[in-house]
Design an enzyme around this catalytic site. Structure first.
Site, short mmCIF file in Angstrom:
data_model
loop_
_atom_site.label_atom_id
_atom_site.label_comp_id
_atom_site.label_asym_id
_atom_site.label_seq_id
_atom_site.Cartn_x
_atom_site.Cartn_y
_atom_site.Cartn_z
CB SER A 42 -17.75 -25.91 -29.46
OG SER A 42 -18.55 -24.99 -30.14
N GLY A 43 -21.00 -26.82 -29.07
CA GLY A 43 -22.26 -26.93 -29.82
C GLY A 43 -22.24 -26.08 -31.08
CG LEU A 44 -20.59 -21.73 -32.87
CD1 LEU A 44 -21.85 -21.29 -33.60
CD2 LEU A 44 -19.81 -20.50 -32.38
CG ASP A 54 -25.07 -23.16 -31.27
OD1 ASP A 54 -25.45 -24.27 -30.85
OD2 ASP A 54 -24.36 -22.38 -30.60
CG ASP A 81 -22.08 -26.39 -25.78
OD1 ASP A 81 -23.02 -26.33 -24.97
OD2 ASP A 81 -21.90 -25.57 -26.69
CG ASP A 83 -26.77 -26.95 -27.11
OD1 ASP A 83 -25.76 -26.24 -26.94
OD2 ASP A 83 -27.06 -27.45 -28.21
CD GLU A 110 -26.68 -23.03 -23.61
OE1 GLU A 110 -25.51 -23.43 -23.83
OE2 GLU A 110 -27.28 -22.26 -24.36
CE LYS A 116 -27.69 -22.90 -28.30
NZ LYS A 116 -26.43 -23.17 -27.61
CG ASN A 118 -23.83 -18.85 -30.29
OD1 ASN A 118 -23.42 -17.71 -30.12
ND2 ASN A 118 -23.09 -19.91 -30.08
CB SER A 119 -24.49 -16.98 -25.59
OG SER A 119 -24.86 -18.13 -24.92
NE ARG A 155 -23.41 -21.09 -21.96
CZ ARG A 155 -23.05 -21.26 -23.23
NH1 ARG A 155 -22.37 -22.35 -23.59
NH2 ARG A 155 -23.36 -20.38 -24.14
CG HIS A 186 -21.09 -17.32 -21.91
ND1 HIS A 186 -19.82 -16.90 -22.22
CD2 HIS A 186 -21.61 -17.77 -23.09
CE1 HIS A 186 -19.60 -17.07 -23.51
NE2 HIS A 186 -20.67 -17.60 -24.07
#
Ligand code: SPV
Ligand code: MG
Length: 291
Positions: A42-44, A54, A81, A83, A110, A116, A118-119, A155, A186
């Site tokens: 996970s990038g986060l 992130d 991930d 990104d 993504e 980027k 975080n979503s 993504r 997502h």
């Protein structure tokens, strides 16, 4: 079985599969030992564990170095991930080359812009990538992989950015035509209405991956009913370790003693086991004349 093939089988399997987040070699090993057939890098979580945001504050080669430790410590495949692919098509295809060299069998990119965010942070303020540019990136990545089983997941962030179903479907279909192996759709809603609407229209054109962080209370059976291929438990090792470390540090600080924590933390023997200390002991007997 090589890791690329394992990952491909996970994504293409007829039944719903699960992978779990890790952000270090230790957490990756724990994920594998728990029984998971794959790991989400996970990038986060990777960024949080490095003490940065992130937002691509950690460079991609710094991420790669951690991945190498994670991969060395485990035998199940890691899905990175990735990104946005850390730049344009050229950066993304170089990433594929470097991942293959380090036995990382797949990457998810993504459709946002570098750097980027975080979503779950101001999703609707986030610009999406131009569709054609993103398709070029997918093509470049697929064209540059050496191993035919290397996996590129695309993504779709249309729901996150507030663009709705039509845009999500348009993007997913464009990415399919560009050659992606799977789509990650997502959503930041606490229910599955967006995902459900997407799945009804999508059918089974390509495997679909979800990240149910925000709709955690939806029963997992629902994922199978909708025809989801893979669910990612995206950040729960990071978050559980934060809770555990905060508790332990506060207790020791308060008590000025270890007396109340010893029984609640892993014994040192468990640390040594996870590090495979025994293997070194045996190797020394074999290779060190003095041992
Ligand atoms: C991650 O784990 O870094 C992800 C999933 O990309 S999310 O945080 O939901 O965007
Ligand atoms: Mg991420």
């Amino acid at each position: 079985m090589k890791k690329t093939k394992q990952l491909r089988e996970l994504i293409e399997s007829k039944q719903l599969e699960f992978i779990m987040e890790a952000h270090s070699a230790l957490s990756a090993k724990i994920v594998e030992e728990a029984g998971f057939k794959g790991i989400w890098a996970s990038g986060l979580s990777l960024s949080a564990a490095l003490g940065v945001r992130d937002n691509n504050e950690a460079s991609w080669t710094q991420v790669l170095d951690i991945l190498e430790f994670m991969s060395d410590a485990t035998s199940v495949p890691i899905l990175l991930d990735g990104d946005t692919g850390y730049g344009n098509f050229n950066n993304a295809r170089r990433l594929v080359k470097k991942l293959e060299q380090r036995d990382i069998p797949g990457v998810c990119i993504e459709d946002k812009l570098f750097p980027k965010t975080n979503s779950f942070i101001k999703g609707e303020a986030q610009p999406l990538a131009d569709i054609n540019e993103f398709c070029g990136k997918i093509k470049a990545m697929k064209d540059s992989q050496n191993d035919e089983d290397f996996v590129v997941v695309s993504r779709v962030e249309a729901f996150i950015a507030g663009w709705g179903l039509k845009e999500a479907l348009k993007r997913a279909e464009a990415y399919r035509q560009a050659g992606t192996d799977a789509v990650l759709i997502h959503s930041k809603r606490s229910d599955m209405t967006e995902i459900e609407a997407f799945m009804k229209e999508w059918g089974n054109r390509l495997p679909v991956i979800i990240v149910p962080t925000k709709y955690y209370s939806v029963p997992t059976d629902k994922f199978s009913d909708l025809g989801i291929s893979l669910s990612i438990w995206a950040n729960h090792n990071l978050r559980s370790s934060i809770t555990a470390m905060q508790k332990t540090s506060a207790q020791i600080y308060c008590d000025k003693s270890l007396i109340n924590v010893e029984k609640n933390v892993s014994p040192l023997e468990e640390v040594f086991r996870l590090q495979k200390a025994e293997e070194l002991d045996m190797a020394e007997k074999l290779y060190l004349s003095s041992a």
